[in-house]
Design a protein around this motif. Structure first.
Motif, PDB file in Angstrom:
ATOM      1  N   ALA A 180      55.534   7.307  32.756  1.00 54.38           N
ATOM      2  CA  ALA A 180      55.529   7.931  31.591  1.00 54.38           C
ATOM      3  C   ALA A 180      56.568   8.949  31.424  1.00 54.38           C
ATOM      4  CB  ALA A 180      54.297   8.264  30.716  1.00 54.38           C
ATOM      5  N   ALA A 181      56.613   9.940  32.403  1.00 54.71           N
ATOM      6  CA  ALA A 181      57.439  10.870  32.663  1.00 54.71           C
ATOM      7  C   ALA A 181      58.887  10.406  32.979  1.00 54.71           C
ATOM      8  CB  ALA A 181      56.981  12.005  33.564  1.00 54.71           C
ATOM      9  N   GLY A 182      58.987   9.446  33.625  1.00 55.88           N
ATOM     10  CA  GLY A 182      60.282   8.629  33.914  1.00 55.88           C
ATOM     11  C   GLY A 182      61.027   8.314  32.874  1.00 55.88           C
ATOM     12  N   VAL A 183      60.190   7.640  31.757  1.00 56.42           N
ATOM     13  CA  VAL A 183      60.837   7.252  30.580  1.00 56.42           C
ATOM     14  C   VAL A 183      61.124   8.179  29.834  1.00 56.42           C
ATOM     15  CG1 VAL A 183      60.247   5.851  28.581  1.00 56.42           C
ATOM     16  CG2 VAL A 183      59.438   4.934  30.814  1.00 56.42           C
ATOM     17  N   LEU A 184      60.349   9.306  29.498  1.00 51.02           N
ATOM     18  CA  LEU A 184      60.395  10.363  28.536  1.00 51.02           C
ATOM     19  C   LEU A 184      61.292  11.589  29.035  1.00 51.02           C
ATOM     20  CD1 LEU A 184      56.883  10.142  27.111  1.00 51.02           C
ATOM     21  CD2 LEU A 184      58.901   9.373  26.090  1.00 51.02           C
ATOM     22  N   THR A 185      61.430  11.815  30.248  1.00 54.80           N
ATOM     23  CA  THR A 185      62.140  12.926  30.811  1.00 54.80           C
ATOM     24  C   THR A 185      63.444  12.469  31.197  1.00 54.80           C
ATOM     25  OG1 THR A 185      59.996  13.506  31.583  1.00 54.80           O
ATOM     26  CG2 THR A 185      61.814  14.738  32.276  1.00 54.80           C
ATOM     27  N   GLY A 186      64.486  13.171  30.569  1.00 55.18           N
ATOM     28  CA  GLY A 186      65.946  13.056  31.023  1.00 55.18           C
ATOM     29  C   GLY A 186      66.235  13.733  32.017  1.00 55.18           C
ATOM     30  N   ALA A 187      66.300  15.262  31.790  1.00 51.70           N
ATOM     31  CA  ALA A 187      66.952  16.298  32.635  1.00 51.70           C
ATOM     32  C   ALA A 187      65.980  16.334  34.028  1.00 51.70           C
ATOM     33  CB  ALA A 187      66.771  17.492  32.062  1.00 51.70           C
ATOM     34  N   PRO A 188      66.778  16.214  35.319  1.00 53.12           N
ATOM     35  CA  PRO A 188      66.109  16.305  36.575  1.00 53.12           C
ATOM     36  C   PRO A 188      65.459  17.668  36.809  1.00 53.12           C
ATOM     37  CG  PRO A 188      68.392  16.092  36.738  1.00 53.12           C
ATOM     38  CD  PRO A 188      68.216  16.292  35.125  1.00 53.12           C
ATOM     39  N   ALA A 189      65.934  18.635  36.158  1.00 50.21           N
ATOM     40  CA  ALA A 189      65.106  20.074  36.071  1.00 50.21           C
ATOM     41  C   ALA A 189      64.072  20.071  35.385  1.00 50.21           C
ATOM     42  CB  ALA A 189      66.110  21.141  35.590  1.00 50.21           C
TER      43      ALA A 189
ATOM     44  N   VAL B 174      47.220  21.665  28.367  1.00 48.57           N
ATOM     45  CA  VAL B 174      48.223  20.787  28.979  1.00 48.57           C
ATOM     46  C   VAL B 174      49.465  20.948  28.148  1.00 48.57           C
ATOM     47  CG1 VAL B 174      48.712  18.797  29.541  1.00 48.57           C
ATOM     48  CG2 VAL B 174      46.720  19.684  30.243  1.00 48.57           C
ATOM     49  N   ALA B 175      49.209  20.866  26.662  1.00 41.38           N
ATOM     50  CA  ALA B 175      50.204  20.835  25.846  1.00 41.38           C
ATOM     51  C   ALA B 175      51.097  22.029  25.994  1.00 41.38           C
ATOM     52  CB  ALA B 175      49.880  20.677  24.136  1.00 41.38           C
ATOM     53  N   GLU B 176      50.614  23.192  26.013  1.00 48.02           N
ATOM     54  CA  GLU B 176      51.219  24.586  26.269  1.00 48.02           C
ATOM     55  C   GLU B 176      52.101  24.510  27.462  1.00 48.02           C
ATOM     56  OE1 GLU B 176      49.705  28.873  26.161  1.00 48.02           O
ATOM     57  OE2 GLU B 176      48.587  27.388  24.736  1.00 48.02           O
ATOM     58  N   LEU B 177      51.254  24.108  28.473  1.00 45.19           N
ATOM     59  CA  LEU B 177      52.267  24.001  29.827  1.00 45.19           C
ATOM     60  C   LEU B 177      53.254  23.184  29.882  1.00 45.19           C
ATOM     61  CD1 LEU B 177      51.007  25.245  32.529  1.00 45.19           C
ATOM     62  CD2 LEU B 177      50.211  23.112  33.142  1.00 45.19           C
ATOM     63  N   LEU B 178      53.085  22.092  29.087  1.00 45.48           N
ATOM     64  CA  LEU B 178      54.315  21.165  29.010  1.00 45.48           C
ATOM     65  C   LEU B 178      55.608  21.342  28.313  1.00 45.48           C
ATOM     66  CD1 LEU B 178      52.586  17.639  29.146  1.00 45.48           C
ATOM     67  CD2 LEU B 178      53.130  19.059  31.236  1.00 45.48           C
ATOM     68  N   ASP B 179      55.067  22.141  27.124  1.00 51.45           N
ATOM     69  CA  ASP B 179      56.163  22.675  26.204  1.00 51.45           C
ATOM     70  C   ASP B 179      56.891  23.848  26.785  1.00 51.45           C
ATOM     71  OD1 ASP B 179      57.226  22.850  23.784  1.00 51.45           O
ATOM     72  OD2 ASP B 179      56.110  24.852  23.495  1.00 51.45           O
ATOM     73  N   ALA B 180      56.168  24.557  27.650  1.00 52.71           N
ATOM     74  CA  ALA B 180      57.243  25.524  28.179  1.00 52.71           C
ATOM     75  C   ALA B 180      57.886  25.088  29.323  1.00 52.71           C
ATOM     76  CB  ALA B 180      55.881  26.623  28.787  1.00 52.71           C
ATOM     77  N   ARG B 181      57.568  24.145  29.841  1.00 55.44           N
ATOM     78  CA  ARG B 181      58.440  23.452  30.950  1.00 55.44           C
ATOM     79  C   ARG B 181      59.342  22.235  30.263  1.00 55.44           C
ATOM     80  NH1 ARG B 181      54.178  25.496  32.947  1.00 55.44           N
ATOM     81  NH2 ARG B 181      54.297  26.513  35.125  1.00 55.44           N
ATOM     82  N   GLY B 182      59.615  22.352  28.964  1.00 56.81           N
ATOM     83  CA  GLY B 182      60.396  21.605  28.313  1.00 56.81           C
ATOM     84  C   GLY B 182      60.283  20.114  28.280  1.00 56.81           C
ATOM     85  N   ALA B 183      59.056  19.869  28.401  1.00 55.46           N
ATOM     86  CA  ALA B 183      58.568  18.105  28.586  1.00 55.46           C
ATOM     87  C   ALA B 183      58.621  17.706  27.089  1.00 55.46           C
ATOM     88  CB  ALA B 183      57.429  17.918  29.138  1.00 55.46           C
TER      89      ALA B 183
END
Lengths: 337, 424
Positions: free
Chosen positions: A250-259, A298-307
């Motif tokens: 899922a992350a591979g599909v939804l995440t563009g930036a390598p950072a 989890v939502a907060e954690l992911l949001d802070a990391r730009g997911a």
């Protein structure tokens, strides 16, 4: 005891944590105590307040785990200064054993409460992080304390906290439960058989004094829930692996930036562990809130990391799929939607 | 036996009380907690006021547990008359019941049954009252007396006394066990005190931290050990692992630590300390061996760096985590101490700069067995850079936690960690 500007002191302590400056932190705390500050106020409103900020820095993705640990080390050194000060208070009350159950590695909250109790005249034995129930039992037989206190910061340590409660109450010794793992009220603590619950160090001081001298053994937990939690615990590595591969996809599909991908990778184990542990906690305590609370965390954690926010929904679906063979857990997950 | 004068009917039954005395008193091996539990079970359902009189096993001193405050323990210093009251119940093992009337000022025998003025006053408040002294007899010896008081309108009929005697017989077994346990624990803890890990001193130029996790979770005894000795700006850090586990191993660690201390008094060079240790152990008993790593720390110039001289005897060498995050494994080898005569050990010198950490660890760390395999050095070396500059305490904590997570609750060998970070 003279009053001092707690906000100013907390800010100075916070700066010492940010720069990982042990000497400033211990110097500040030593000065406060030397000028008559209440050791419990120093523990709670200076050190604990600073330490909460450390946790927030990590959660917001601003600090690495190593930096978080380094800052925690500074706090621990500051707590040691207060401990040395508190040890000079004469013992005027009974004996308390304070510990973290197995798998609970956050020793700081327990030591904070332990030293606060010591400053109030209790004879405190601190057993520290991740104490096996067998070791606790040994101490209870050897010391025969008036009370015990268990600190649990993470949901994954609630099952072992229950074993701690069993060990204490089997010997008739009351247990005070505290720490963020027990949630915002006494529901989880009482469900697990604790005698009382305290939301913080100040409350713990009052609660310990109000405990009865003898308590009955904690009654058994609902058998079906206990059995399913034990199965989940045994299957944890397997479930974790399945969640991880689904998540990576899922992350591979939804995440563009390598950072962003790197940043996510650094928290994935925590996210997945916590999500499964929340189900354990809900099963054992009958309190469904850990599931919703963990999802929000989890939502907060992911949001802070730009997911991508869709990852949160994705994780929820993944959990439902992976836990499909666990009927009570599936029910809890469905209820949390 | 003299039942109360008004001989009331039994105030029972007390359903389940005998079973509860048996099962709940078995839950604790601590004397005080066991006494507290018994008092709590009896009051107020069975009696209005209860005291448990127990002579201490070691000193023979009489201690009264309970009273109005259940948690109170009252030592008795006065001599107890063996012919009357409490003393008589203790020596004869026979129950004694007395009635204390309301109108008399004399407390008629109460002084002999409750040999403490404060506690006696509490009991006298319940007048007219029946006072029963029930012997606690276990394994052929009367180990104490249960003093029960019932106030107005509730005396002790004969069947209640018989019930109390049955309760006392069950309670006596649990109390006797707790007393024996306490006595053994006292012996063990005195012997054990010298075998526990030492309290770490403050080093002028460095920060240090250490951890030991014993293979036997319930014991604070291990076959792994550490020590720090020295003064001024010349310190020796020692970490080691003796053969075996548990108490036997712990005793050998005590001897090893002492030998090292003595050797270091004469010569603090690690190679010489290890040579002396090897000779001493070999001459004492060649069958027991010890693996040790020895590090001598001395500052250079203004103290911004230090030289660490490392020597090992059959022990994994330390790892250095540089402040910048690089990991260096020190190349030091040496034979285990205690099995061969005339060994020489080689020292390796390394430099520690500000913020560098040297981590010493026993083989219990990398040989921790998880679900599939050993924890291994690779996993350790991969973990360490993340804690560069974090200081010794967080580093030890992180390694301990990672290894315990990897174990997943499986049994493990003794594990010890020692970290030194240069600079205060």
């Amino acid at each position: 005891m003279s009053a001092f500007d707690t906000a100013e002191a907390a800010a100075r302590f916070g700066r010492a944590l940010v720069s990982v400056d042990t000497r400033s932190a211990t110097g500040l705390v030593g000065d406060l105590l030397a000028h008559g500050a209440d050791p419990v106020v120093v523990l709670v409103e200076v050190i604990a307040a600073g330490q909460r900020e450390v946790g927030m820095h990590w959660q917001r993705g601003e600090w690495t785990v190593a930096k978080e640990h380094a800052a925690t080390g500074v706090s621990a050194a500051a707590v040691a200064v207060v401990a040395a000060h508190a040890r000079r208070v004469p013992v005027s009350r009974g004996r308390v054993v304070v510990a973290c159950a197995e798998r609970e590695w956050h020793a700081l909250p327990a030591s904070l409460v332990g030293h606060a109790l010591r400053a109030h005249g209790w004879d405190v034995t601190l057993l520290g992080a991740s104490t096996p129930a067998a070791r606790l039992s040994q101490y209870l037989h050897d010391l025969g304390p008036d009370a015990t206190a268990v600190s649990c910061s993470v949901l994954g340590a609630l099952p072992t906290s229950r074993r701690f409660i069993e060990a204490a109450t089997a010997a008739g010794i009351p247990v005070l439960a505290g720490g963020s793992g027990f949630g915002p009220d006494d529901r989880r603590a009482l469900a697990l058989g604790a005698t009382a619950w305290a939301p913080g160090a100040y409350a713990a001081i009052d609660a310990i004094a109000a405990l009865p001298p003898v308590v009955p053994a904690a009654p058994p937990l609902p058998a079906a829930a206990v059995a399913e939690q034990a199965q989940l615990e045994q299957a944890h590595p397997r479930l974790l692996a399945r969640l991880r591969s689904g998540w990576s996809l899922a992350a591979g599909v939804l995440t563009g930036a390598p950072a962003v991908a790197d940043s996510l990778e650094s928290v994935v184990k925590d996210v997945l562990d916590q999500s499964l542990h929340a189900v354990w906690a809900a099963l054992l305590t009958g309190d469904p809130r850990p599931i919703g609370e963990t999802a929000a965390w989890v939502a907060e954690l992911l949001d802070a990391r730009g997911a991508d926010p869709r990852l949160v929904a994705e994780l929820r679906d993944l959990l439902a799929t992976v836990l499909v063979d666990f009927p009570l857990s599936s029910e809890l997950l469905a209820g949390a939607r | 036996m003299h039942p109360g004068t008004d001989a009331p009917a039994s105030t029972g039954p007390w359903p389940g009380l005998t079973e509860r005395v048996t099962s709940e008193l078995a839950g604790s091996l601590n004397l005080r907690r066991t006494a507290l539990r018994l008092l709590d079970l009896l009051r107020p359902a069975f009696a209005d006021w209860v005291v448990l009189a127990l002579p201490e096993l070691r000193t023979g001193r009489l201690v009264l547990h309970g009273g109005a405050d259940l948690t109170a323990t009252t030592p008795i210093t006065a001599r107890v008359d063996r012919e009357r009251g409490l003393g008589h119940v203790l020596t004869s093992g026979r129950t004694d019941v007395l009635h204390v009337a309301e109108d008399t000022d004399a407390v008629g025998g109460l002084d002999a049954m409750i040999p403490h003025a404060g506690l006696r006053a509490e009991a006298a408040e319940l007048r007219p009252a029946d006072v029963a002294g029930i012997p606690l007899t276990a394994r052929g010896t009367t180990i104490g007396v249960l003093i029960l008081v019932r106030g107005a309108r509730r005396g002790f009929p004969a069947e209640d006394i018989a019930f109390a005697e049955r309760l006392a017989a069950r309670a006596a077994l649990a109390i006797d066990s707790a007393q024996l346990y306490e006595d053994r624990t006292h012996v063990a803890s005195v012997l054990q005190a010298g075998l526990r890990p030492p309290v770490l001193p403050e080093l002028p130029g460095a920060r240090i931290a250490a951890r030991i996790r014993s293979a036997a979770a319930h014991l604070d005894l291990a076959g792994d050990f550490y020590d720090v000795l020295g003064s001024g700006d010349d310190w020796l850090v020692v970490l080691g692992d003796v053969c075996g586990k548990g108490v036997e191993a712990a005793v050998l660690t005590g001897r090893t630590r002492q030998s090292i201390r003595t050797a270091a008094y004469f010569d603090r060079r690690p190679s010489q300390v290890l040579t002396a240790l090897n000779t001493v152990l070999y001459e004492a008993e060649a069958s027991r061996f010890v693996a040790v790593v020895c590090v001598r720390l001395r500052p250079i110039g203004d103290g911004s760096s230090a030289v660490a001289s490392v020597a090992v005897a059959g022990h994994p060498p330390p790892v250095i985590i540089r402040a910048g995050g690089t990991i260096e494994q020190i190349e030091a080898v040496g034979t285990v101490a205690g099995v061969l005569p005339d060994l020489a050990f080689r020292e390796v010198d390394v430099r520690l700069h500000l913020g560098d950490t040297m981590l010493l660890f026993t083989d219990g760390i990398y040989e921790a067995r998880g679900a599939d395999d050993f924890y291994g050095m690779e996993r350790l070396v991969e973990l360490l850079p993340r804690y560069a500059g974090a200081g010794p305490e967080p580093l030890c904590e992180a390694v301990e936690q990672d290894v315990c997570d990897y174990l997943g609750g499986r049994p493990h060998d003794d594990m010890a960690l020692f970290a030194v970070t240069w600079g205060r």
